[in-house]
Design a protein around this motif. Structure first.
Motif, PDB file in Angstrom:
ATOM      1  N   GLY B  71      41.090  54.116  37.737  1.00 18.76           N
ATOM      2  CA  GLY B  71      41.921  52.936  37.451  1.00 18.76           C
ATOM      3  C   GLY B  71      42.348  52.418  38.815  1.00 18.76           C
ATOM      4  O   GLY B  71      41.565  51.809  39.520  1.00 18.76           O
ATOM      5  N   GLY B  73      44.270  50.093  39.948  1.00 13.21           N
ATOM      6  CA  GLY B  73      44.244  48.653  40.215  1.00 13.21           C
ATOM      7  C   GLY B  73      43.079  47.931  39.593  1.00 13.21           C
ATOM      8  O   GLY B  73      43.045  46.699  39.577  1.00 13.21           O
ATOM      9  N   VAL B  74      42.099  48.676  39.080  1.00 12.85           N
ATOM     10  CA  VAL B  74      40.940  48.061  38.416  1.00 12.85           C
ATOM     11  C   VAL B  74      40.659  48.861  37.143  1.00 12.85           C
ATOM     12  O   VAL B  74      40.350  50.052  37.222  1.00 12.85           O
ATOM     13  N   TYR B  75      40.768  48.194  36.004  1.00  6.09           N
ATOM     14  CA  TYR B  75      40.778  48.921  34.731  1.00  6.09           C
ATOM     15  C   TYR B  75      39.626  48.504  33.833  1.00  6.09           C
ATOM     16  O   TYR B  75      39.265  47.332  33.763  1.00  6.09           O
ATOM     17  N   HIS B  77      38.544  47.676  30.515  1.00  3.04           N
ATOM     18  CA  HIS B  77      38.961  47.292  29.166  1.00  3.04           C
ATOM     19  C   HIS B  77      37.812  46.554  28.506  1.00  3.04           C
ATOM     20  O   HIS B  77      37.035  45.866  29.179  1.00  3.04           O
ATOM     21  N   ARG B  79      35.678  43.843  26.780  1.00  2.00           N
ATOM     22  CA  ARG B  79      35.683  42.394  27.003  1.00  2.00           C
ATOM     23  C   ARG B  79      35.168  41.679  25.756  1.00  2.00           C
ATOM     24  O   ARG B  79      33.962  41.658  25.510  1.00  2.00           O
ATOM     25  N   SER B 267      35.701  41.455  34.406  1.00  2.61           N
ATOM     26  CA  SER B 267      34.804  42.546  34.804  1.00  2.61           C
ATOM     27  C   SER B 267      35.289  43.199  36.093  1.00  2.61           C
ATOM     28  O   SER B 267      35.701  42.487  37.022  1.00  2.61           O
ATOM     29  N   PRO B 268      35.179  44.518  36.180  1.00  6.10           N
ATOM     30  CA  PRO B 268      35.543  45.186  37.444  1.00  6.10           C
ATOM     31  C   PRO B 268      34.739  44.622  38.623  1.00  6.10           C
ATOM     32  O   PRO B 268      35.268  44.450  39.719  1.00  6.10           O
ATOM     33  N   SER B 269      33.449  44.321  38.385  1.00  3.23           N
ATOM     34  CA  SER B 269      32.630  43.579  39.342  1.00  3.23           C
ATOM     35  C   SER B 269      32.829  43.994  40.798  1.00  3.23           C
ATOM     36  O   SER B 269      32.906  43.155  41.681  1.00  3.23           O
ATOM     37  N   PHE B 270      32.913  45.302  41.017  1.00  3.29           N
ATOM     38  CA  PHE B 270      32.986  45.870  42.357  1.00  3.29           C
ATOM     39  C   PHE B 270      34.117  45.259  43.189  1.00  3.29           C
ATOM     40  O   PHE B 270      34.007  45.118  44.399  1.00  3.29           O
ATOM     41  N   GLY B 271      35.179  44.845  42.503  1.00  4.53           N
ATOM     42  CA  GLY B 271      36.362  44.403  43.237  1.00  4.53           C
ATOM     43  C   GLY B 271      36.695  42.922  43.147  1.00  4.53           C
ATOM     44  O   GLY B 271      37.670  42.471  43.725  1.00  4.53           O
ATOM     45  N   GLY B 272      35.923  42.152  42.425  1.00  3.61           N
ATOM     46  CA  GLY B 272      36.286  40.736  42.274  1.00  3.61           C
ATOM     47  C   GLY B 272      35.133  39.908  41.782  1.00  3.61           C
ATOM     48  O   GLY B 272      34.010  40.414  41.729  1.00  3.61           O
ATOM     49  N   PRO B 273      35.334  38.672  41.402  1.00  6.53           N
ATOM     50  CA  PRO B 273      36.596  37.935  41.422  1.00  6.53           C
ATOM     51  C   PRO B 273      37.549  38.337  40.305  1.00  6.53           C
ATOM     52  O   PRO B 273      37.132  38.575  39.190  1.00  6.53           O
ATOM     53  N   TYR B 274      38.831  38.405  40.660  1.00  5.33           N
ATOM     54  CA  TYR B 274      39.913  38.632  39.708  1.00  5.33           C
ATOM     55  C   TYR B 274      40.832  37.399  39.739  1.00  5.33           C
ATOM     56  O   TYR B 274      40.466  36.367  40.311  1.00  5.33           O
TER      57      TYR B 274
END
Lengths: 504, 436
Positions: B71, B73-75, B77, B79, B267-274
């Protein structure tokens, strides 16, 4: 005559909060495979909220209709030319969307082991090397999330470098044609801003720049931030000389890459003296604007600035990619994790689709489209600077404003013709600017329709300026009162109390 | 090339209309010393089919198909399908920032709904149209607190996400904004209120806390707010796990809320975009950074929306703007809006309760290190080196928790474990076995 559009049905739609009725839902969760926990027992009663007051309650069908109806109220590149100057609204290839959603990439957690992330790291590495080749720079970070974020990163790099030389200096020079982000960035990085004037050709005035630096006996000037081509769509022909003047005094040349779509494959900032620059992946490299983001703002630098780049940085060790955090002079992190990775995937897909020569051909088509529009509209609109146009052309409303019609009014009438307006009133050095950037992904037919529309509006203004002042006529929403919105800001929905409730 | 919609004869015609014969003449004015006199050293363009092949190969080299307890900071869940259906509509995907309100009512209305839902969720009065992410929202909130209070210093909890703190440090360095940290209670895992009280002074503009904090522990927001307010400082409340707000009391005592919405089916997408957010009390409205959508009327008296209060922003105020932010994360904010709509009032609560239940099942088998209440994440102490345990789990297609030693040397023997609604009981049992 309006040729691109006719009116058709546009459905009304209330806000979600007004469509809500208690007990409706658009979700279903699976049965829990573990015992259900009572929140009050687990968290303590004071930590548990009663409800999310006002939150929507709608079914799945209503949800999809709601957002689909809203979507039909938008103009989009998928509907036609979107000629916003310096925004590079080009076609967003759909294969890019497809690959960014592949499970292995979309579900990759930034903290998963590097041994299980090699594919993602390979994508970052490939994009880094392609962008370095395109810009002619020596090193790059893909961490910044957008152009302005890249500017901030770049100016911090300048600052860190100058500090390592003993004096961070005080001032950033910004031409009067610059985007507002440039001075805002300089100020966030702790610099004051000094504006410099353009000359009659719409370019930076080299002799007055030289004088400014000569007079800078205390070495207060840290850098010049320049957009090239400028927001007038004009290439700074003396750019190499500008770099020389700055470098002679130990100052840096920062290039805002917002207009890089004019240069790819023709010329490289690294070859004309730029020390540090950012790119906008959502402009030049076709990643979707999405109604205002996400973007990507990689920052590329020359060798001397490399030690200061944000951490982590990618490196190759024993045939594998790994993140390296050991850069003692680094400015630190500018964002958590490694940037907008999903945007990076799309940008690489775009570069792979075009290839080296393809990118150059795209640039040439972008230049051709802008110059074609310029030629066709020159008889009807005032062209304040007649220097050669690159990828965009800036007219002014000089002739039309004599009839009382300003660039903003003209833009609203253009909507009736089925087009998104050009950029209005920017750059500010052109009074009543009409800033047009068609990009390379427009057909001749679409350009001709646009040109016809602009000519037709010019003629309407001659005949009946008042008519144009009331535009648009064919949109579902007539002219929006922005003044009242700012004077009495309502920035969220609140439940309306009916009179009977009020009486209670 | 398939993205360039012109035939060669059309190109000839257009060049002729420009009064030139060859394409080279379009850039003949470029100074010779700036010209690239060779082709770019990049491979030739490839077909759509080959592009997909390339990325499928890269995707296959990443951890597809693993269960994960990460987790931090990146979870992970679920979609709902509707989210990509909506954001893939070209009208949303391929439109620009909604400057021309008459033909951008779709985006504007959705952002207005987004701002409203963020307010409902956080208990704040106003919210902006999004920031880049949670990590950059934190320094923007801190700078906002400086403007509001006229003070200079910020105090940040050591259990705010370590990478958020690193970003804050980078931003603060050159703005005359000293950043000091205060500690956590070794038993509860919550902030150390005594340390906070000691470090507060009359130049402190804001106290920054995160809840659930980086250890997954829920903070006593009111106590932190009371201490901050007593010294005239603002309380900035940070969240990284937005789903927690489905069940947790919103931070009504905070003055500014800065958060990350990745949890809302992004999407967690390796850190972004968030997508990040900043929300606040009404009285700080004019100090908010970034875009804001407001309600108004059109000339026919119909309700309409437009970007508003832009005199705060860089394109008007230039060096005096509240921030340099321009492009934000609009499409990602739309994802979050669709997510909040699909789950709605009851769904977000049920989703949060499922997360709570899964994590508490795990904690019945793996002992939490801290005693403070937690949502869907907690720290546990391992019997052997966390890195080694994780290595053995990989063989069973499980990615273990995050070893904490890098950011908290005193917790080098500990792991941060996360369980969401997508975590299976069987995998939790396997993990518990490995941690025994």
């Amino acid at each position: 005559m309006i040729r691109k559009v006719r009116q058709h049905i546009s459905q009304n739609e209330a806000l979600l909060f007004e469509e809500t009725s208690p007990g409706k839902a658009g979700y279903q969760l699976p049965e829990l495979d573990v015992p259900s926990v009572d929140p009050q027992a687990a968290l303590g009663a004071p930590n548990v909220r009663v409800e999310i007051e006002g939150f929507p309650e709608v079914s799945e069908v209503e949800a999809i209709r709601h957002f689909t109806r809203l979507s039909t109220w938008n103009y989009a590149i998928d509907l036609g030319l979107y000629p916003l100057g310096s925004c590079t609204m080009k076609y967003n290839p759909r294969v890019n969307e497809f690959v960014a959603r592949l499970d292995g990439l979309a579900w990759a957690h930034p903290y998963q082991p590097e041994s299980l992330s090699q594919g993602a790291l390979e994508i970052i590495a490939e994009l880094e090397s392609a962008l370095l080749e395109i810009t002619g720079m020596d090193a790059i970070t893909l961490q910044p999330a957008a152009g302005a974020h890249g500017e901030f990163t770049g100016i911090l790099l300048v600052r860190a470098y100058l500090e390592s030389q003993g004096n961070p200096r005080k001032k950033i020079l910004v031409p009067d044609s610059a985007h507002g982000t440039n001075p805002a960035t300089a100020s966030m990085a702790g610099y004051s801003v000094q504006n410099i004037k353009s000359n009659a050709k719409g370019m930076m005035d080299v002799s007055s720049l030289a004088r400014l630096l000569d007079e800078d006996t205390n070495n207060e000037i840290a850098a010049l931030m320049v957009t090239n081509p400028s927001t007038l769509g004009i290439f700074e022909e003396d750019i190499a000389k500008v770099a020389e003047i700055l470098h002679a005094k130990g100052a840096m040349l920062y290039m805002d890459g917002a207009n890089m779509n004019a240069l790819v494959g023709l010329t490289r900032p690294g070859d004309f003296g730029v020390d540090v620059m950012h790119l906008n992946l959502h402009k030049t490299f076709s990643t979707p604007h999405g109604g205002g983001g996400p973007g990507g703002g990689p920052v590329a630098v020359k060798k001397h600035l490399e030690p200061f780049l944000p951490i982590p940085r990618l490196k190759r060790v024993n045939e594998a990619w790994t993140f390296d955090y050991k850069f003692p002079q680094s400015i630190g992190r500018v964002r958590a994790f490694y940037g907008n990775f999903g945007v990076l995937v799309r940008a690489l897909a775009y570069i792979l689709a075009h290839g080296g020569n393809g990118l150059k051909n795209a640039t040439i088509d972008a230049l051709m489209n802008a110059n074609y529009i310029r030629r066709k509209l020159e008889p009807y609109y005032d062209l304040p600077y007649d220097s050669p146009s690159m990828h965009e052309v800036v007219f002014s409303d000089d002739r039309q404003s004599k009839q009382g019609v300003r660039t903003g009014d003209l833009a609203k009438r253009l909507i009736d013709y089925g087009f998104h307006p050009y950029t209005v009133s920017f750059p500010t050095i052109v009074h009543g600017a009409i800033m047009i950037e068609p990009t390379e992904t427009e057909s001749k037919r679409e350009l001709d329709l646009f040109i016809d529309a602009m000519i037709s509006i010019a003629k309407e203004i001659e005949k009946d300026p008042k008519f144009v002042l009331q535009a648009p006529y064919l949109t579902r929403t007539s002219r929006v009162d922005e003044v009242t919105a700012a004077r009495r800001p309502i920035v969220r929905w609140r439940p309306q109390r009916t009179s009977s409730q009020a009486a209670d | 090339m398939r993205y360039l919609p012109k035939s060669d004869s059309e190109r000839k015609e257009m060049l002729a209309a420009c009064g030139i014969e060859t394409a080279e003449e379009l850039y003949a004015h470029l100074p010779a010393e700036a010209r690239l006199n060779r082709p770019l050293d990049l491979a030739p363009g490839i077909s759509e089919y080959e592009i997909i092949d390339f990325f499928k190969a890269r995707a296959a080299e990443t951890a597809d198909g693993y269960a994960s307890f990460l987790g931090a900071g990146v979870y992970r869940h679920y979609r709902p399908v509707l989210i990509d259906t909506i954001v893939s509509r070209g009208e949303f995907l391929t439109s620009y920032t909604p400057y021309q309100a008459e033909i951008a009512q779709g985006t504007l209305t959705a952002i207005f709904e987004f701002q409203t839902m963020i307010c409902q969720l956080t208990g704040m009065d106003v919210a902006n149209a999004s920031m880049y992410d949670g990590s950059t929202a934190v320094p923007e909130a801190a700078m906002m607190a400086l403007r509001v209070t006229g003070r200079n210093r910020v105090l940040v909890s050591r259990v705010v996400h370590p990478e958020y703190r690193q970003v804050l440090t980078t931003y603060a360095k050159h703005q005359g904004m000293p950043v000091a940290e205060f500690g956590y209670d070794a038993e509860t895992g919550q902030i150390d209120l005594k340390d906070l009280e000691r470090k507060l002074d009359d130049d402190t503009a804001a106290v920054i806390i995160q809840s659930p904090n980086f250890f997954g522990v829920i903070e006593n927001v009111q106590a932190a707010a009371d201490l901050a307010h007593r010294r005239g400082a603002l309380l900035i409340f940070v969240f990284a796990e937005a789903v927690s707000l489905g069940i947790l009391e919103p931070p009504r005592d905070a003055d500014i809320v800065a958060g990350e919405l990745q949890s809302f089916a992004i999407s967690p997408s390796f850190g972004g975009p968030y997508a990040g957010i900043i929300a606040s009390k009404e009285k700080f409205l004019r100090q908010l950074p970034g875009r804001l959508v407001g309600e108004t009327l059109d000339s026919n008296g119909n309700r309409a929306f437009c970007l508003t209060l832009s005199t705060r922003e860089q394109h008007i105020r230039r060096e005096k703007a509240t921030s340099n932010i321009c492009t934000n994360q609009a499409l990602i904010a739309l994802m979050a809006t669709v997510f909040m709509t699909v789950y709605g009032k009851a769904g977000l609560r049920e989703l949060a309760t499922q997360n709570l239940s899964k994590a508490h099942y795990l904690s019945s088998k793996v002992k939490p290190r801290f005693t403070g209440p937690f949502f869907n994440e907690f720290v546990t102490t391992a019997k052997s080196a966390p890195e080694e345990i994780n290595q053995t789990l990989l063989a069973r297609k499980i990615i273990g928790g995050l070893p904490l030693g890098t950011h908290y040397p005193e917790l080098a023997d500990s792991l941060l474990l996360c369980a969401t609604e997508m975590t299976r009981r069987a995998d939790m049992d396997t993990l518990a076995e490995a941690l025994k």
